[in-house]
Enzyme design. Sequence first.
Site, PDB file in Angstrom:
ATOM      1  N   GLU A  47       0.853  -1.199   0.000  1.00 18.60           N
ATOM      2  CA  GLU A  47       0.000   0.000   0.000  1.00 18.60           C
ATOM      3  C   GLU A  47       0.887   1.248   0.000  1.00 18.60           C
ATOM      4  O   GLU A  47       1.936   1.282   0.641  1.00 18.60           O
ATOM      5  CB  GLU A  47      -0.856  -0.022   1.264  1.00 18.60           C
ATOM      6  CG  GLU A  47      -1.632   1.255   1.560  1.00 18.60           C
ATOM      7  CD  GLU A  47      -2.202   1.276   2.971  1.00 18.60           C
ATOM      8  OE1 GLU A  47      -3.251   1.911   3.169  1.00 18.60           O
ATOM      9  OE2 GLU A  47      -1.595   0.663   3.886  1.00 18.60           O
ATOM     10  N   ASN A 110      -7.121   6.159  -1.670  1.00 18.97           N
ATOM     11  CA  ASN A 110      -6.032   5.219  -1.419  1.00 18.97           C
ATOM     12  C   ASN A 110      -6.269   4.057  -2.382  1.00 18.97           C
ATOM     13  O   ASN A 110      -7.209   3.281  -2.207  1.00 18.97           O
ATOM     14  CB  ASN A 110      -6.070   4.760   0.042  1.00 18.97           C
ATOM     15  CG  ASN A 110      -4.845   3.956   0.430  1.00 18.97           C
ATOM     16  OD1 ASN A 110      -4.163   3.388  -0.408  1.00 18.97           O
ATOM     17  ND2 ASN A 110      -4.586   3.884   1.733  1.00 18.97           N
ATOM     18  N   LYS A 127      -9.573   1.912  -1.786  1.00 17.25           N
ATOM     19  CA  LYS A 127      -9.770   1.419  -0.417  1.00 17.25           C
ATOM     20  C   LYS A 127     -11.105   1.873   0.153  1.00 17.25           C
ATOM     21  O   LYS A 127     -11.421   3.061   0.168  1.00 17.25           O
ATOM     22  CB  LYS A 127      -8.615   1.899   0.461  1.00 17.25           C
ATOM     23  CG  LYS A 127      -8.600   1.343   1.877  1.00 17.25           C
ATOM     24  CD  LYS A 127      -7.324   1.792   2.568  1.00 17.25           C
ATOM     25  CE  LYS A 127      -7.192   1.269   3.975  1.00 17.25           C
ATOM     26  NZ  LYS A 127      -5.906   1.690   4.592  1.00 17.25           N
ATOM     27  N   GLU A 146      -6.188   8.874   7.675  1.00 21.39           N
ATOM     28  CA  GLU A 146      -6.711   8.442   6.371  1.00 21.39           C
ATOM     29  C   GLU A 146      -8.105   9.007   6.111  1.00 21.39           C
ATOM     30  O   GLU A 146      -8.461   9.331   4.983  1.00 21.39           O
ATOM     31  CB  GLU A 146      -6.729   6.917   6.277  1.00 21.39           C
ATOM     32  CG  GLU A 146      -5.343   6.312   6.119  1.00 21.39           C
ATOM     33  CD  GLU A 146      -5.406   4.849   5.747  1.00 21.39           C
ATOM     34  OE1 GLU A 146      -5.954   4.530   4.670  1.00 21.39           O
ATOM     35  OE2 GLU A 146      -4.913   4.031   6.539  1.00 21.39           O
ATOM     36  N   CYS A 172      -4.924  -2.932   3.115  1.00 23.13           N
ATOM     37  CA  CYS A 172      -4.680  -2.764   4.549  1.00 23.13           C
ATOM     38  C   CYS A 172      -5.901  -3.056   5.412  1.00 23.13           C
ATOM     39  O   CYS A 172      -6.280  -4.210   5.581  1.00 23.13           O
ATOM     40  CB  CYS A 172      -4.129  -1.370   4.805  1.00 23.13           C
ATOM     41  SG  CYS A 172      -3.277  -1.222   6.402  1.00 23.13           S
ATOM     42  N   ASN A 197       0.266  -0.965   5.444  1.00 25.72           N
ATOM     43  CA  ASN A 197       1.203  -0.238   6.306  1.00 25.72           C
ATOM     44  C   ASN A 197       0.596  -0.309   7.704  1.00 25.72           C
ATOM     45  O   ASN A 197      -0.329   0.457   8.014  1.00 25.72           O
ATOM     46  CB  ASN A 197       1.320   1.227   5.903  1.00 25.72           C
ATOM     47  CG  ASN A 197       2.144   1.478   4.655  1.00 25.72           C
ATOM     48  OD1 ASN A 197       3.232   2.038   4.709  1.00 25.72           O
ATOM     49  ND2 ASN A 197       1.616   1.077   3.504  1.00 25.72           N
TER      50      ASN A 197
END
Length: 311
Positions: A47, A110, A127, A146, A172, A197
Site C-alpha cells: 500500500e 487510497n 480502499k 486516512e 490494509c 502499512n
Amino acid sequence: MPRSLVVAAAQLGPIARDEPRSSAVARMCAMMRNAAASGAELVVFPELALTTFFPRWFMEDQVEIDTYFETEMPNESVQPLFKLAVELKVGFYLGYAELEHEEGQTRRFNTSILVDRLGTIIGKYRKVHLPGHIEHEPWRPFQHLEKRYFKSGNLGFPVFDGFGGRMGMCICNDRRWPETFRVMGLQGVEMVMLGYNTPVKYPPAPEHDHLQDFHNRLVMQAGAYQNGTWVVGVAKAGREEECDLIGGSCIVAPTGEILAQCGTLGDEVITHECDLDRCREIQDNIFNLALHREPESYRLITETKGVRVLA
C-alpha cells in the site's frame, strides 16, 4: 493441467519522508528483477508504495498534501517500473495515493492497480475501509488521518480476469472486514492481493500492541479459507520516520495455510507457485456458497451500519 501462477510478495522496508519516488521505484525494480529471476509472473507491492505513509502527520496545506498524490497512472515517476514489467513479462499490483477529477469534483483515494505482463492496467481498486480519524489528535505519538486525506472507495470490490484466474484487490484495513473477502468470494475470486502499512503500536488500545502480527495473519488466513482463495499480503515494514511497522508479508493458500512468509523488516522478496485450481477444494465443498449460504438470514449486514439490538 493445473493453472499454475508463480507469485512474488515484494515487501518494502521504510521509505523516508524526503525519499524521492525515483528511489522507491528503483528499489521496486530491483525486487521485480529478483522476483523474475525466481520465475515470478506477478509481483505484489505494498500500500502507498511510492512514498512514506504520510497520513501519520497532520497537515493543513493542501498543496503539501497533494505532493503525495498521483494525478495520472502511469506517470513519469513510475514509468521505469512499467517498462521493466514489459521487458521481464511480469505483472504487478501497486498501491498509491490517487488524485482524481470526477463529476466536476476533485477526489482523493487510497488506490491499487493490477498491471498485466504487457504493462496494461487491467484493474483498479480504491480502499473502502478507511481507519483512523479526521481531526488532529495531539495525544497520539503519531496520527492516522486516512479519513482526513482520502474518500472511501467508490468502486466496490471488483474481481478481474487475469493471469489465468479471477483476481481481486483490497488494501490494509480492508483485510480486517470479512465482507471484503466475501463480496469477492461471491464473484469467484481465486487470488486476493493486498498491501498494508500497519504500525506495531495502536494508541487507542495499547494493550493490543503485542497482537498486531497475530491479527494480521488471522484475518488473511480466515479470508483465504472462508472464501477458498489465495491471499497475498505485502507490507511496508520497519522503522519509518519514528514509527515501527509490522512485516509479516506472506502468501496464504485457499486452505488458510501460510506457505511463504518474509523473515525481515526490509526489502525482501518471497515467491510461491500457486495452483489456482486448489481454490476448488474449498469453493466446491465446505464453502460452496451456492449450496450453503442463507442470505435471507444476513440482511442485517447491509441494512444497518452500526450495532442494532434486536428484541
